[in-house]
Write a protein that holds these residues in place. Sequence first.
Motif, PDB file in Angstrom:
ATOM      1  N   MET A 266       0.839  -1.185   0.000  1.00 18.01           N
ATOM      2  CA  MET A 266       0.000   0.000   0.000  1.00 18.01           C
ATOM      3  C   MET A 266       0.882   1.245   0.000  1.00 18.01           C
ATOM      4  SD  MET A 266      -3.040   0.895   2.603  1.00 18.01           S
ATOM      5  CE  MET A 266      -3.008   2.492   3.326  1.00 18.01           C
ATOM      6  N   SER A 267       0.580   2.152  -0.897  1.00 13.44           N
ATOM      7  CA  SER A 267       1.350   3.381  -1.011  1.00 13.44           C
ATOM      8  C   SER A 267       1.000   4.338   0.123  1.00 13.44           C
ATOM      9  CB  SER A 267       1.054   4.043  -2.353  1.00 13.44           C
ATOM     10  OG  SER A 267       1.731   5.266  -2.436  1.00 13.44           O
ATOM     11  N   LEU A 268       1.998   5.049   0.599  1.00 15.04           N
ATOM     12  CA  LEU A 268       1.779   6.025   1.658  1.00 15.04           C
ATOM     13  C   LEU A 268       1.436   7.401   1.113  1.00 15.04           C
ATOM     14  CD1 LEU A 268       4.710   5.064   4.040  1.00 15.04           C
ATOM     15  CD2 LEU A 268       2.313   4.403   4.208  1.00 15.04           C
ATOM     16  N   THR A 269       1.472   7.553  -0.206  1.00 16.34           N
ATOM     17  CA  THR A 269       1.150   8.832  -0.825  1.00 16.34           C
ATOM     18  C   THR A 269      -0.003   8.668  -1.804  1.00 16.34           C
ATOM     19  OG1 THR A 269       2.756   8.529  -2.606  1.00 16.34           O
ATOM     20  CG2 THR A 269       3.531   9.677  -0.640  1.00 16.34           C
ATOM     21  N   ALA A 270      -0.656   9.783  -2.068  1.00 17.68           N
ATOM     22  CA  ALA A 270      -1.747   9.816  -3.052  1.00 17.68           C
ATOM     23  C   ALA A 270      -1.339  10.750  -4.185  1.00 17.68           C
ATOM     24  CB  ALA A 270      -3.032  10.309  -2.393  1.00 17.68           C
ATOM     25  N   HIS A 271      -1.861  10.481  -5.357  1.00 16.10           N
ATOM     26  CA  HIS A 271      -1.552  11.278  -6.546  1.00 16.10           C
ATOM     27  C   HIS A 271      -2.655  12.306  -6.767  1.00 16.10           C
ATOM     28  CE1 HIS A 271      -0.286  12.200 -10.617  1.00 16.10           C
ATOM     29  NE2 HIS A 271      -1.539  12.084 -10.975  1.00 16.10           N
ATOM     30  N   ALA A 272      -2.271  13.531  -7.098  1.00 18.76           N
ATOM     31  CA  ALA A 272      -3.229  14.585  -7.416  1.00 18.76           C
ATOM     32  C   ALA A 272      -2.640  15.469  -8.502  1.00 18.76           C
ATOM     33  CB  ALA A 272      -3.551  15.412  -6.180  1.00 18.76           C
ATOM     34  N   GLU A 273      -3.486  16.223  -9.180  1.00 21.32           N
ATOM     35  CA  GLU A 273      -3.057  17.163 -10.217  1.00 21.32           C
ATOM     36  C   GLU A 273      -3.607  18.543  -9.901  1.00 21.32           C
ATOM     37  OE1 GLU A 273      -4.433  15.720 -13.980  1.00 21.32           O
ATOM     38  OE2 GLU A 273      -2.657  14.467 -14.255  1.00 21.32           O
ATOM     39  N   PHE A 274      -2.871  19.554 -10.343  1.00 21.72           N
ATOM     40  CA  PHE A 274      -3.335  20.933 -10.243  1.00 21.72           C
ATOM     41  C   PHE A 274      -2.780  21.707 -11.427  1.00 21.72           C
ATOM     42  CE2 PHE A 274       0.764  20.928  -8.194  1.00 21.72           C
ATOM     43  CZ  PHE A 274       1.338  22.135  -8.538  1.00 21.72           C
ATOM     44  N   SER A 275      -3.382  22.841 -11.722  1.00 22.04           N
ATOM     45  CA  SER A 275      -2.929  23.689 -12.827  1.00 22.04           C
ATOM     46  C   SER A 275      -2.000  24.767 -12.300  1.00 22.04           C
ATOM     47  CB  SER A 275      -4.117  24.349 -13.518  1.00 22.04           C
ATOM     48  OG  SER A 275      -4.905  23.379 -14.145  1.00 22.04           O
ATOM     49  N   CYS A 276      -0.929  25.002 -13.029  1.00 19.23           N
ATOM     50  CA  CYS A 276       0.011  26.068 -12.686  1.00 19.23           C
ATOM     51  C   CYS A 276      -0.702  27.414 -12.852  1.00 19.23           C
ATOM     52  CB  CYS A 276       1.233  25.991 -13.600  1.00 19.23           C
ATOM     53  SG  CYS A 276       2.366  27.389 -13.419  1.00 19.23           S
ATOM     54  N   PRO A 277      -0.624  28.302 -11.851  1.00 22.28           N
ATOM     55  CA  PRO A 277      -1.271  29.607 -11.987  1.00 22.28           C
ATOM     56  C   PRO A 277      -0.551  30.546 -12.959  1.00 22.28           C
ATOM     57  CG  PRO A 277      -0.127  29.452  -9.892  1.00 22.28           C
ATOM     58  CD  PRO A 277      -0.039  28.100 -10.527  1.00 22.28           C
ATOM     59  N   TYR A 278       0.641  30.198 -13.391  1.00 28.28           N
ATOM     60  CA  TYR A 278       1.389  31.011 -14.351  1.00 28.28           C
ATOM     61  C   TYR A 278       1.091  30.596 -15.792  1.00 28.28           C
ATOM     62  CZ  TYR A 278       4.203  32.437 -10.328  1.00 28.28           C
ATOM     63  OH  TYR A 278       4.623  32.931  -9.124  1.00 28.28           O
ATOM     64  N   CYS A 279       1.313  29.301 -16.101  1.00 26.40           N
ATOM     65  CA  CYS A 279       1.195  28.844 -17.488  1.00 26.40           C
ATOM     66  C   CYS A 279       0.004  27.918 -17.721  1.00 26.40           C
ATOM     67  CB  CYS A 279       2.488  28.146 -17.924  1.00 26.40           C
ATOM     68  SG  CYS A 279       2.789  26.554 -17.138  1.00 26.40           S
ATOM     69  N   MET A 280      -0.736  27.596 -16.681  1.00 26.12           N
ATOM     70  CA  MET A 280      -1.939  26.750 -16.720  1.00 26.12           C
ATOM     71  C   MET A 280      -1.667  25.289 -17.102  1.00 26.12           C
ATOM     72  SD  MET A 280      -4.048  28.683 -15.556  1.00 26.12           S
ATOM     73  CE  MET A 280      -4.164  30.407 -15.249  1.00 26.12           C
ATOM     74  N   ALA A 281      -0.419  24.872 -17.111  1.00 30.16           N
ATOM     75  CA  ALA A 281      -0.082  23.470 -17.409  1.00 30.16           C
ATOM     76  C   ALA A 281      -0.452  22.592 -16.222  1.00 30.16           C
ATOM     77  CB  ALA A 281       1.403  23.343 -17.701  1.00 30.16           C
ATOM     78  N   LYS A 282      -0.858  21.367 -16.496  1.00 27.47           N
ATOM     79  CA  LYS A 282      -1.161  20.395 -15.440  1.00 27.47           C
ATOM     80  C   LYS A 282       0.138  19.955 -14.780  1.00 27.47           C
ATOM     81  CE  LYS A 282      -5.620  19.835 -15.889  1.00 27.47           C
ATOM     82  NZ  LYS A 282      -6.520  20.283 -14.881  1.00 27.47           N
ATOM     83  N   ASN A 283       0.143  19.894 -13.457  1.00 24.89           N
ATOM     84  CA  ASN A 283       1.282  19.443 -12.682  1.00 24.89           C
ATOM     85  C   ASN A 283       0.846  18.285 -11.793  1.00 24.89           C
ATOM     86  OD1 ASN A 283       3.865  21.557 -12.400  1.00 24.89           O
ATOM     87  ND2 ASN A 283       2.038  22.422 -13.322  1.00 24.89           N
ATOM     88  N   ASP A 284       1.739  17.336 -11.588  1.00 23.30           N
ATOM     89  CA  ASP A 284       1.480  16.208 -10.703  1.00 23.30           C
ATOM     90  C   ASP A 284       1.989  16.540  -9.308  1.00 23.30           C
ATOM     91  OD1 ASP A 284       0.435  14.499 -12.706  1.00 23.30           O
ATOM     92  OD2 ASP A 284       2.474  14.079 -13.381  1.00 23.30           O
ATOM     93  N   LEU A 285       1.293  16.019  -8.311  1.00 26.72           N
ATOM     94  CA  LEU A 285       1.682  16.242  -6.926  1.00 26.72           C
ATOM     95  C   LEU A 285       1.453  14.961  -6.150  1.00 26.72           C
ATOM     96  CD1 LEU A 285       2.555  18.431  -4.827  1.00 26.72           C
ATOM     97  CD2 LEU A 285       0.126  18.845  -4.447  1.00 26.72           C
ATOM     98  N   GLU A 286       2.458  14.522  -5.413  1.00 30.26           N
ATOM     99  CA  GLU A 286       2.318  13.387  -4.516  1.00 30.26           C
ATOM    100  C   GLU A 286       1.993  13.941  -3.136  1.00 30.26           C
ATOM    101  OE1 GLU A 286       2.469  10.023  -5.052  1.00 30.26           O
ATOM    102  OE2 GLU A 286       2.568  10.487  -7.186  1.00 30.26           O
ATOM    103  N   ILE A 287       0.926  13.443  -2.528  1.00 32.45           N
ATOM    104  CA  ILE A 287       0.457  13.960  -1.250  1.00 32.45           C
ATOM    105  C   ILE A 287       0.580  12.880  -0.193  1.00 32.45           C
ATOM    106  CG2 ILE A 287      -1.519  14.886   0.014  1.00 32.45           C
ATOM    107  CD1 ILE A 287      -2.547  15.895  -2.732  1.00 32.45           C
TER     108      ILE A 287
END
Length: 64
Positions: free
Chosen positions: A1-22
């Motif tokens: 079982m992974s201890l992190t979760a995957h999420a995405e958000f948009s960069c407020p500068y260039c609006m590109a999708k970014n991945d984030l491990e939480i």
Amino acid sequence: MSLTAHAEFSCPYCMAKNDLEIDEENDLNQQQIADCQICCSPIEVIVTAGYDGGFNIVAKTDSE
């Protein structure tokens, strides 16, 4: 079982999708600074628990 979760958000500068491990134990309600994976600008990221069991991610520029 992974201890992190995957999420995405948009960069407020260039609006590109970014991945984030939480890490649900340590990252919730904490302010972090992450560099955009596309334009390399610094992004202030705040992660909170969502109502549906997911996450709410607020991504702001350093001037907001």
